[in-house]
Each structure stands twice: as C-alpha cells, then as structure tokens.
Design an enzyme around this catalytic site. Structure first.
Site: not given
Ligand code: SAM
Length: 216
Positions: A65
């Site tokens: 992000s």
């Molecule tokens: N917090 C992260 C970082 O510091 O790099 C950025 C997160 S990224 C914007 C969103 C993440 O949410 C992705 O890695 C995606 O695979 C994950 N994601 C999507 N749906 C999800 C779910 N149902 N459970 C857990 N993770 C999920």
C-alpha cells in the site's frame, strides 16, 4: 541480511515529512514509518520507488500500500501497546511491521499462498515477528478472537459481520468499503452492543476476496 544506509534513512525521513504535510499527526505512527525499512520489500531494480508515496506491485497482482494509506489506516486504528491486532491482507508484510513497532501483538492473515510464504520468511530476518496465518481473512480469525483492533488492507464490498463479532469491547475495526474501484475508509468502534460507524476519505484498494469479500 539487508542494508539500511544513510541515504535510505534520509529518504525515509523525507517521506515522514511528506506524510506530516499531508495531514498525518500521530507522532507514534510517523516514528514507526521512520523506522521500518520499506526498501527491503523492493527488488534492487526498483529501490528508488521505495520511499515515494505510492503503492507498488509486489507480485501475484497485489500491491504494497501507499505509505500515506498505511499511515492513515494506522492512525485511525489508534493502536495501544499490548493490543492484540488482526491484520487482514499481509501482502508484503510492511504494515505488520508498522503495527509491531507500535507495540502490538500482531496476527496477520493472507489469502495468497506465495505472498504468505514470502512474508513469513522475510519478516523474522528483519527482526519482526507477527503470527502468520494463511487463509480467508474475510471471515476473521475466530480461533484467536477477540481482537482489540482489526485492520483490513483490501477493499471490501460490505463490513463482514464476522469481523465486528470478533472485536473486543471498545475494539476498533478499520476497513475500506465500497465497489471494486473506490472505497470509503470506515472505522467501527464497538461499545457494548453498540457499533459506532465513522466514514472518512476515499481510497482505492485491491479487492478483498473470499467468502465475505468479492468473488474473484
Ligand atoms: N498490508 C499489505 C502490505 O503491507 O504490504 C498490503 C495489502 S494488499 C493492498 C492486499 C492484500 O490482501 C493482498 O496481499 C491480498 O492477497 C490480500 N487479500 C485479499 N483477500 C484476502 C482475504 N480474504 N484474506 C486475506 N488476505 C486477503
């Protein structure tokens, strides 16, 4: 294992100044951003992007992000030392490091196996030790509930009931809610049986997948 030199620290301080100008005021959050080496999450060829205020691809169609977004969500979460925090969407692991710098006990869950494996390998080498979980975080993590704080770092179509149910009394949930392109940052505070909702600015996250999220 990784280098954190004078130049990188300088760029990080510059980023902190920028976040302050953009309206982030919580000194603890700014100090955490000043400490976590974001460049470690970038391939060598892309190092110059690490301290720019923008999201960046981390593979698997996902992103680390934007620093402003991390700061904004973390500020709204109001983490206190010793809080048990659930982060949904480990991604690179950067946000989990910020939560650990604030003194939280962090559980972080990721739906993508490769990203889960990568973060689980990488963070302990940097000295950061959250509890890593692999699975569908849209249902929360009932085995470890209740949580003092829950942070969702992917865009949700609705606020899943499972997440408000897994909040402790006086707990706080921060979650971007909207359509696939644009979401409003929502904060929900639990007070007894009452859920108090506040809406903040608009952001654009990758979708929250899974049972209570988007269907692919
Ligand atoms: N917090 C992260 C970082 O510091 O790099 C950025 C997160 S990224 C914007 C969103 C993440 O949410 C992705 O890695 C995606 O695979 C994950 N994601 C999507 N749906 C999800 C779910 N149902 N459970 C857990 N993770 C999920």
């Amino acid at each position: 294992m990784f280098e954190d030199n004078y130049r990188q620290r300088g760029l990080r301080n510059k980023l902190v100044r920028l976040l302050r100008q953009k309206g982030i005021t919580d000194e603890r959050v700014l100090s955490a951003i000043g400490k976590v080496p974001r460049h470690v999450f970038f391939e060598n060829a892309f190092l110059e992007h690490a301290y720019q205020d923008k999201a960046f691809p981390i593979g698997e169609g996902q992103t680390i992000s934007q620093p402003y977004t991390v700061a904004f969500q973390t500020e709204k979460l109001n983490v206190q030392p010793g809080n048990k925090v659930l982060e949904i969407g480990t991604g690179s692991g950067y946000q989990a490091c910020i939560l650990l710098e604030l003194g939280a006990v962090v559980h972080t869950i990721e739906y993508n196996r490769k990203l889960y494996e990568k973060a689980k390998q990488m963070l302990p080498k940097m000295g950061y030790r959250p509890h890593f979980h692999y699975g569908d975080g849209s249902k929360g993590l009932p085995a470890f509930a209740p949580f003092d704080r829950i942070l969702v770092t992917a865009g949700a179509p609705v606020v899943p009931d499972a997440l408000t149910e897994q909040l402790a009394d006086h707990g706080i949930l921060v979650i971007p809610v909207g359509d696939r392109e644009k979401q409003v940052m929502v904060r929900i505070t639990k007070k007894g049986d009452e859920l108090i909702r506040e809406d903040f600015d608009y952001f654009s996250f990758v979708p929250l997948l899974g049972e209570k999220g988007w269907k692919k």
